[in-house]
Scaffold this active site. Sequence first.
Site, short mmCIF file in Angstrom:
data_model
loop_
_atom_site.label_atom_id
_atom_site.label_comp_id
_atom_site.label_asym_id
_atom_site.label_seq_id
_atom_site.Cartn_x
_atom_site.Cartn_y
_atom_site.Cartn_z
N SER A 130 0.85 -1.19 0.00
CA SER A 130 0.00 0.00 0.00
C SER A 130 0.90 1.25 0.00
O SER A 130 1.78 1.37 -0.84
CB SER A 130 -0.94 -0.03 1.21
OG SER A 130 -2.01 0.86 1.06
N HIS B 23 -5.93 -6.82 -1.05
CA HIS B 23 -4.86 -5.86 -0.77
C HIS B 23 -3.57 -6.55 -0.33
O HIS B 23 -3.53 -7.25 0.67
CB HIS B 23 -5.35 -4.90 0.31
CG HIS B 23 -4.66 -3.58 0.33
ND1 HIS B 23 -4.43 -2.83 -0.80
CD2 HIS B 23 -4.16 -2.84 1.37
CE1 HIS B 23 -3.82 -1.70 -0.47
NE2 HIS B 23 -3.64 -1.68 0.83
N ASP C 74 -8.61 -5.91 -5.35
CA ASP C 74 -8.20 -4.75 -4.54
C ASP C 74 -8.60 -3.45 -5.22
O ASP C 74 -8.18 -3.17 -6.34
CB ASP C 74 -6.68 -4.79 -4.35
CG ASP C 74 -6.16 -3.68 -3.46
OD1 ASP C 74 -6.98 -2.99 -2.82
OD2 ASP C 74 -4.93 -3.51 -3.40
#
Length: 436
Positions: free
Chosen positions: A164, A385, A360
């Site tokens: 991320s 994710h 995601d």
Amino acid sequence: MESVLLLSALLLLLPPVLSARAAPAARVMWPGLEERLFPQVRDHFSFETCGNETFPQRYLVSAKFWKKGFGPIFFYTGNEGDIWTFAQNSDFIFELAEEQQALVIFAEHRYYGKSLPFGIESTQLKKTALLTVEQALADYAVLITELKQQFGAADCPVIAFGGSYGGMLSAYLRMKYPNVVAGALAASAPLLSVAGLGDPTQFFRDVTADFQKSSLGCVTAVRKAFQQIKDLCLSGAYDEISSKMATCNKISNKEDVYQLFGFARNAFTMMAMMNYPYKTDFMGDLPANPVKVCTEINLTFNSNNVTDMFPEMPFTEAMREQYCWNKWRVRPRAHWLRTNFWGEDLKSASNIIFSNGDLDPWAGGGINSSLSPSLIALTIKGGAHHLDLRGHNPADPPSVTEVRKLEAKIISSWVKSAGMEQVQEQRVGAAAGSQP
């Protein structure tokens, strides 16, 4: 008001997900993982603000699998949270470290966890100026350089890992400090969308699409519920909203309703992001396949229109700018990430893996096509994710197993290549030194 009641029921299924970030679970001591502190420079770029003052930056280290002095260093670029949370949800790094005999380091991002440049005053307005990507990257470059000396690992190649925002940092670290890191795995890293590139409506449209794939009725019901709550708000029926949504505190004004919309949207967003095939306590206690669990409630509405199911929660650039000013007294620099971190012009970079799962919602804002033989994009079918950073699980989709194998192969080739380059440099240096 059937839709409002259904929305309330959906959210009550997964109450912990409404919190912005759940507290770290009870800490398991990962293989030999130790918590340490490093005296980090507060300001790497100006002597006027802090001089040479330092703060204790926390990092975690494990040498359990390391071939001392020879094995590579796997360095996790910590993101916005307690570093233990990320270490406990990144087992792939430890599995790969055992396979490739690596030293493992997880570094905590400044201003998070225990890494507070100004202690408990760090979040005060006049103390937040040093919370920048540039300062965080400099922290990591300095920490790596110093720890290599401390561990007698001067010739050990470093591979950066992150997921991320942390994945963005791992890519940026390779781009900005290629002398420090030999390669990077940037998992679920939305480099393009965060830089203001692409479709600004993509994220919540893709959150919606995740639920649409599981149940057409869910999307329609949620959209209708938001509209019904808005109608109740316009008529001043705050008590009815509180009752039907079973809120802990009574709704009493428009600002409360907007906050309720935000909590609801965050819940659906977290379910889409954490849509793993097994239960997890990462960022909230969630069951396996939370999107499916959420949509299994009997919904009878139908729609084929895949658009944002949160129409009452717009978040425009102007709104973001106003929020940043109200909260932190700063205004976003719209094009700075494109200038300083290259935006989509990444072809001159090298040795970065960009991995994304097709479940995601962040994937649409990342790099999804390989840009060169050493800038490699990998797609995980059925992956949420940064699923690839998580450890092996029997419920894993076959695609993530294959992606991890490919990532391991690529990283091994980077390590070997870096080692050969060092040997060649040493030979050239020795030859030059022997010249009369």
